[in-house]
Scaffold this active site. Sequence first.
Site, PDB file in Angstrom:
ATOM      1  N   TYR A  63      -8.811  44.534 -15.298  1.00 60.34           N
ATOM      2  CA  TYR A  63      -8.402  43.196 -14.920  1.00 60.34           C
ATOM      3  C   TYR A  63      -9.611  42.294 -14.673  1.00 60.34           C
ATOM      4  O   TYR A  63     -10.498  42.640 -13.896  1.00 60.34           O
ATOM      5  CB  TYR A  63      -7.566  43.319 -13.644  1.00 60.34           C
TER       6      TYR A  63
ATOM      7  N   ASP B 203      -0.349  42.618  -5.781  1.00 61.47           N
ATOM      8  CA  ASP B 203      -1.783  42.862  -5.591  1.00 61.47           C
ATOM      9  C   ASP B 203      -2.150  42.930  -4.107  1.00 61.47           C
ATOM     10  O   ASP B 203      -1.519  42.311  -3.260  1.00 61.47           O
ATOM     11  CB  ASP B 203      -2.610  41.740  -6.251  1.00 61.47           C
TER      12      ASP B 203
ATOM     13  N   GLU C  79       3.067  42.373  -9.382  1.00 63.55           N
ATOM     14  CA  GLU C  79       2.657  40.976  -9.545  1.00 63.55           C
ATOM     15  C   GLU C  79       2.682  40.527 -11.000  1.00 63.55           C
ATOM     16  O   GLU C  79       2.811  39.359 -11.299  1.00 63.55           O
ATOM     17  CB  GLU C  79       1.247  40.781  -8.956  1.00 63.55           C
TER      18      GLU C  79
END
Length: 843
Positions: free
Chosen positions: A316, A102, A7
């Site tokens: 993240y 993801d 992604e």
Amino acid sequence: MRLIITEKDNAARRIAEILSEGSASAQRRNGVNVYRWGDTRVVGLSGHVVGVDFPAEYSDWRDVEPVELIDADVTKEPTQENIVTTLQQLAEKADEATIATDYDREGELIGKEAYELIREVTDAPVDRVRFSSITEREVREAFANPDDIDFDLAAAGEARQIIDLVWGAALTRFLSLSARQLGDDFISVGRVQSPTLKLIVDREREIQAFDPEDYWEIFADLQKNGSGFEAQYFYDDDGKEAERVWDEGDAEAAYADLRSVDAATVTSVRRRTRTDSPPTPFNTTAFISAAGSLGYSAQRAMSIAEELYTAGYMTYPRTDNTVYPEDLDEEELLDEFVGAGSFGEDAESLLEQDEITATEGDEETTDHPPIHPTGEIPPKVDLSDDEWEIYELVVRRFFATVAEAATWEHLRVVAEAGGRSLKANGKRLVEAGYHEVYPYSSASENHVPDVEEGEELSITEVRMEDKQTQPPRRYGQSRLIQTMEDRGLGTKSTRHNSIEKLYDRGYIEGDPPRPTTLAMAVVEAAEEFADHVVSDEMTAQLEADMTAIANGEETLDTVADESREMLKRVFDELRDSREEIGEHLQESLKADKTVGPCPECGEDMLIRRSRQGSYFVGCDGFPDCRNTLPLPSTGEPLVLDDHCEDHDMHHVKMLAGRDTFVHGCPRCEAEKADASEDEVIGPCPECGDGVAPEEQRGEGGEAAEAHGGELAIKHLRSGSRLVGCTRYPDCDYSLPLPRNGDIEVTDEVCEEHDLPELVVDPDSDDPWELGCPICNFEEYQARTAVEDLEDLNGIGSATAEKLEDAGVDSLDALRDVDPDVIATEVQGVSATQVREWQGELEA
DNA sequence: GCAAGGTC
């Protein structure tokens, strides 16, 4: 060749590292990173690389009736050409491809979009792997057990795309056209932004409707052995304990009773031990909220988090998950912090615990792990102060989640005095637990001494305070984001952007945000004619439909068509009210811009924008009345509630980021300037007597001539002050002066420029020795160059200074610099980073 | 020039 698609670039790099056991190398292709080893290539997308839109024939707002958009085709076009090209070039050579986007709904859709781009060029087999954190074990396991794309789940995401576009575009165009707002200031509506705006508007309505009520509270200071504490009067109100007294007579009576005695008798003592559990791991919302209490806006917190993530210091930042993955070895991660500056001692003490168990939140999702530090620790000097503060927050939150619970001892004392009851609640931290490592949550104690039943305490003072009930508080940004999450509005990645969008659209202003008159009107119009789009039901319904599509119980087409039918019914209602809605919106827009009455004709004076783009206050009676007042040249004007009584005009604030200031009443400012005389302070360096052209002017400068120009301190009608030439406009030499404060011209003269030194606010406690205005301006220019650099995303103050040392002392210098040269000269700056900055500068 | 969702 085998192609793997992720992604984002960061994920591509790390997956390549894991699968290649470190042997992968990076190559740029069309400006896109491709990681390669052996026969494998990994490329990262940038989220969606294709986007939904209407065909070109629908693009002119005036040529198309908004209602026509409902049945218009919805097409998908590449939005990231370079990435699409690279993906397809690689796919042409691939024998097989693996989608590794993801592990959530949007990731499935992004994967399906990549799949379709691949299918345009090859029939090679495409499979799908799923993992929720990029760790060696999870990634290897996922790649050992590939699956297929879940097309139903992707279709659920597509339903959202279509419904959001059709509703958003059709209603946005309808409102904008009805109010004749077609430029930058169109009037937008959407499934997420409008219910969010309604939250703010509803709260404002409550505040406006609020009727404050008087009440009284009575406090007594009690004393035991020289140790004093505060107790509060309370009474029994229908079996419930109450402190607020609603009747003034009752309050006076209780106050008098308490004042009539000088001792209180303890009637009850209760001790309780309470466990205070450590906080759960950070997901995006909890992180934004914690950063919010440190004073960071949601947008700023996320932007810093993204930088720390990209630099490899934390995981993240966009995640819903509040449960650490099994892979995370908390002990190992703590070990990384042993010996690491200010974290070292805390890490060691945490490691001394018998057992290390992390807390868990309620949300366990597959998208990403909760936000935590990676264990790679940045040197403090490499981060700006803000970056470090956010980094420390993330580290300490992780510490807290593996720390022990705190214990509190609560002590409740009730005493009787003059037939009235008093109570005091004490709180003592017995075991600090996680508070030792996490100073952000309150650990404040309230001291109440040990007393026993029957004991007499002296009363040293009795106070009665008259108070009023307060209206509900406005939502702060983090509270708003929390409420959005509770109601299912937006996602972890978009909530903070939605709020930013409300600011951009002129719907809200200030912090905590307040709705404008326009926002009130938009919400009212939506409530009356399109209640669905302004309530959270639209999202709830969509979620239910998406679940049904994902489960194969419904199809994308039936769900989208039903939604279209519903929107058509909305437009049936809207059709006849178009003018009425438009007028109401226009009135509201005008209200937001109205400063006050025109002294010449009595019409409203409004904030307007000249053709050159500058703002001014102009009469609504134009062209019959041409009265205007100037505004400062920096920032965007905002009409405040504050009022000037002399002129019946609202004060105006100029919004300009960190240079935001209140201009005040535009008429007062103009009149102040009219009344002030220019104060001559010396010769003009460009055209004054004694100008020596060859020496003073650099090469290429126009030949200066002596014309007898003099510099003077001037007050402009726009409220700003400057040192400028008396020959203006023939000579436009000028130097800036501060906006506020008295300016004193001293007898000290700068030898270099033959100008007097200036002092701002000479009589205040903290006078500012501004000095010679030319010297001051030169220093100012040098200083702002560094600040400009710091303003660029990703340049911390330490880095900005290092860049300056290397000769990159302005944005222009940065623009022209060779990234590779800087990367070798400045420690801690990569060529890629410099290219990113340069890209940002271009943008 | 619209939305919301990814991403930088």
